[in-house]
Scaffold this motif. Structure first.
Motif, PDB file in Angstrom:
ATOM      1  N   VAL A  41       0.841  -1.206   0.000  1.00 31.38           N
ATOM      2  CA  VAL A  41       0.000   0.000   0.000  1.00 31.38           C
ATOM      3  C   VAL A  41       0.874   1.253   0.000  1.00 31.38           C
ATOM      4  CG1 VAL A  41      -1.703   1.330   1.321  1.00 31.38           C
ATOM      5  CG2 VAL A  41      -2.001  -1.136   1.023  1.00 31.38           C
ATOM      6  N   ALA A  42       1.934   1.246   0.799  1.00 30.25           N
ATOM      7  CA  ALA A  42       2.821   2.405   0.871  1.00 30.25           C
ATOM      8  C   ALA A  42       3.481   2.701  -0.478  1.00 30.25           C
ATOM      9  CB  ALA A  42       3.891   2.188   1.941  1.00 30.25           C
ATOM     10  N   ALA A  43       3.785   1.658  -1.237  1.00 25.23           N
ATOM     11  CA  ALA A  43       4.463   1.828  -2.525  1.00 25.23           C
ATOM     12  C   ALA A  43       3.525   1.615  -3.706  1.00 25.23           C
ATOM     13  CB  ALA A  43       5.635   0.855  -2.611  1.00 25.23           C
ATOM     14  N   ALA A  44       2.231   1.747  -3.489  1.00 25.56           N
ATOM     15  CA  ALA A  44       1.241   1.419  -4.523  1.00 25.56           C
ATOM     16  C   ALA A  44       1.459   2.158  -5.833  1.00 25.56           C
ATOM     17  CB  ALA A  44      -0.171   1.689  -4.007  1.00 25.56           C
ATOM     18  N   GLN A 132      -6.230   1.462  -3.664  1.00 26.51           N
ATOM     19  CA  GLN A 132      -7.391   0.582  -3.771  1.00 26.51           C
ATOM     20  C   GLN A 132      -7.111  -0.574  -4.722  1.00 26.51           C
ATOM     21  OE1 GLN A 132     -11.080   2.690  -4.586  1.00 26.51           O
ATOM     22  NE2 GLN A 132     -10.386   4.421  -3.351  1.00 26.51           N
ATOM     23  N   ALA A 133      -6.423  -0.286  -5.807  1.00 24.93           N
ATOM     24  CA  ALA A 133      -6.136  -1.318  -6.814  1.00 24.93           C
ATOM     25  C   ALA A 133      -5.243  -2.419  -6.250  1.00 24.93           C
ATOM     26  CB  ALA A 133      -5.499  -0.690  -8.051  1.00 24.93           C
ATOM     27  N   VAL A 134      -4.202  -2.052  -5.485  1.00 22.77           N
ATOM     28  CA  VAL A 134      -3.325  -3.096  -4.950  1.00 22.77           C
ATOM     29  C   VAL A 134      -4.021  -3.891  -3.846  1.00 22.77           C
ATOM     30  CG1 VAL A 134      -1.143  -2.023  -5.657  1.00 22.77           C
ATOM     31  CG2 VAL A 134      -2.063  -1.557  -3.363  1.00 22.77           C
ATOM     32  N   VAL A 135      -4.883  -3.241  -3.070  1.00 19.59           N
ATOM     33  CA  VAL A 135      -5.629  -3.974  -2.046  1.00 19.59           C
ATOM     34  C   VAL A 135      -6.633  -4.906  -2.716  1.00 19.59           C
ATOM     35  CG1 VAL A 135      -7.200  -3.790  -0.067  1.00 19.59           C
ATOM     36  CG2 VAL A 135      -5.268  -2.216  -0.266  1.00 19.59           C
ATOM     37  N   ARG A 136      -7.260  -4.442  -3.796  1.00 20.26           N
ATOM     38  CA  ARG A 136      -8.185  -5.297  -4.558  1.00 20.26           C
ATOM     39  C   ARG A 136      -7.437  -6.513  -5.112  1.00 20.26           C
ATOM     40  NH1 ARG A 136      -9.301  -1.946  -8.330  1.00 20.26           N
ATOM     41  NH2 ARG A 136     -10.732  -0.763  -7.032  1.00 20.26           N
ATOM     42  N   GLU A 137      -6.245  -6.282  -5.637  1.00 19.04           N
ATOM     43  CA  GLU A 137      -5.432  -7.384  -6.169  1.00 19.04           C
ATOM     44  C   GLU A 137      -5.073  -8.375  -5.051  1.00 19.04           C
ATOM     45  OE1 GLU A 137      -1.345  -7.935  -8.764  1.00 19.04           O
ATOM     46  OE2 GLU A 137      -2.263  -5.961  -8.639  1.00 19.04           O
ATOM     47  N   ALA A 138      -4.788  -7.854  -3.864  1.00 20.41           N
ATOM     48  CA  ALA A 138      -4.494  -8.723  -2.725  1.00 20.41           C
ATOM     49  C   ALA A 138      -5.727  -9.549  -2.342  1.00 20.41           C
ATOM     50  CB  ALA A 138      -4.017  -7.894  -1.535  1.00 20.41           C
TER      51      ALA A 138
END
Length: 151
Positions: A41-44, A132-138
């Motif tokens: 998230v920090a480096a999204a 949001q996109a990286v959390v969705r991918e996770a």
């Protein structure tokens, strides 16, 4: 309700839900996946400035749920994941997602990892599209439906 208010409310709700499960969230897979999520998230957006790095490190150190683990160990794991992402974001992301996947076997832990990502992403009041996109991918990595988290 304004987007800003919804973000604050969502992050607050996620933190409350995490606190309710604090005593269940004590194993190494959760620890590793959580630190990978924080780094992701920090480096999204593909970069991380020193102020953002420090802000997320401070959030990790003060998060009640993460106090189940030694702060210096969490910091070391967070920094190691960030180093992977900043060296080569695409390659590092594969490794970080593998760390996140460690929580897949226990649905409560998997949900908690996503909730931590949302709390970290919303902590500055702007859970932006890349976060949001990286959390969705996770979510997909953890076999969780993103809509469960309004993603």
């Amino acid at each position: 309700m304004a987007l800003w208010d919804r973000l604050k409310e969502s992050a607050s709700t996620m933190q409350t839900q995490l606190m309710a499960k604090k005593n269940e969230l004590t194993n190494g897979a959760f620890r590793d996946a959580s630190m990978a999520m924080c780094a992701l998230v920090a480096a999204a957006d593909g970069t991380i400035d020193p102020a953002e790095r420090q802000r997320v490190a401070q959030l990790i150190a003060t998060n009640d749920v993460l106090r189940n683990f030694a702060a210096d160990d969490l910091q070391r794991r967070f920094e190691a994941n960030l180093d992977k992402l900043t060296a080569d974001f695409a390659f590092g992301k594969v490794s970080v997602m593998q760390e996140i996947a460690k929580a897949r076997k226990k649905p409560a832990e998997a949900r908690a990892v996503i909730q931590i990502g949302i709390v970290i992403g919303g902590a500055d009041g702007d859970f932006d599209k890349t976060e949001q996109a990286v959390v969705r991918e996770a979510c997909y990595t953890l076999d969780l439906p993103p809509h469960e988290f309004d993603l």
